[in-house]
Scaffold this motif. Structure first.
Motif, short mmCIF file in Angstrom:
data_model
loop_
_atom_site.label_atom_id
_atom_site.label_comp_id
_atom_site.label_asym_id
_atom_site.label_seq_id
_atom_site.Cartn_x
_atom_site.Cartn_y
_atom_site.Cartn_z
N ASP A 253 0.85 -1.19 0.00
CA ASP A 253 0.00 0.00 0.00
C ASP A 253 0.89 1.24 0.00
N THR B 235 -0.48 4.39 -0.60
CA THR B 235 -1.34 5.58 -0.53
C THR B 235 -0.79 6.63 0.43
N SER B 236 -0.14 6.22 1.52
CA SER B 236 0.42 7.20 2.45
C SER B 236 1.64 7.91 1.86
N ASP C 16 2.62 5.75 -7.07
CA ASP C 16 2.26 4.44 -7.63
C ASP C 16 3.29 3.42 -7.15
N GLU D 231 -1.43 3.94 -7.53
CA GLU D 231 -1.54 4.19 -6.09
C GLU D 231 -2.91 3.79 -5.53
N ALA D 232 -3.98 4.15 -6.22
CA ALA D 232 -5.34 3.88 -5.72
C ALA D 232 -5.64 2.40 -5.56
#
Length: 176
Positions: free
Chosen positions: A54, A56-57, A61, A149-150
């Motif tokens: 992950d 996202t933080s 990407d 990233e999402a």
């Protein structure tokens, strides 16, 4: 394509990852490392493994790549294959694949070809072939995983094994 009974010459060192990631270069800005793994392999005892984390933080990407480069001339036909196994959430747009880039003498990419796969697959044969453009000085063969990233919270794993890069014709995936 004309094929022979003689095994193709392979320009890749440590193509089956039996010596860990020896001869392979980890790559990238904001990249994530691959590792050698004995969990799942197409042949031999090891493969290369990438785990989608992950990001996202971090606001980036996910990108993981290992590669090898070698001298190559303009106008040469390069065949490259690898085996990949993916366990990626089917709703994710993440992919794992084979990327061949042709570089000029300054290291600038002047041509590329790729084959990739996503979702959940058993061992799958990826194949590319192409002729190097004018001004080619090197070729770069990569195993990669890319994920926007999402989609990184969905995670995923990719295994790579038995990488080949050759001037000899290699059979395409649907070869009988």
């Amino acid at each position: 394509i004309e094929l022979s009974d003689t095994p193709p010459s392979d320009l890749i060192l440590n193509p089956g990852f039996e010596n860990g990631l020896s001869a392979w270069i980890q790559d990238g800005l904001n990249f994530r490392n691959m590792e050698s793994s004995s969990e799942n392999q197409h042949s031999g005892s090891y493969s290369a493994k990438a785990i989608i984390e992950d990001t996202t933080s971090d606001g980036v990407d996910y990108w993981s790549r290992i590669f090898q480069e070698f001298d190559f001339s303009a106008g040469q036909q390069l065949y490259s294959t690898l085996w990949v196994k993916t366990d990626i959430d089917p709703i994710s747009t993440a992919t794992a694949g084979l990327l061949v880039e042709f570089l000029d003498s300054s290291g600038v990419v002047i041509g590329e070809i790729q084959d990739d796969i996503g979702g959940q697959s058993g061992w799958t044969y990826l194949y590319v072939t192409g002729t190097s453009p004018t001004d080619t000085a090197k070729a770069r063969v990569s195993c990669f995983v890319s994920c926007p990233e999402a989609d990184t919270p969905l995670g995923g794993i990719a295994y790579f094994d038995d990488v080949v890069a050759s001037l000899d014709a290699l059979p395409p995936p649907d070869f009988p």
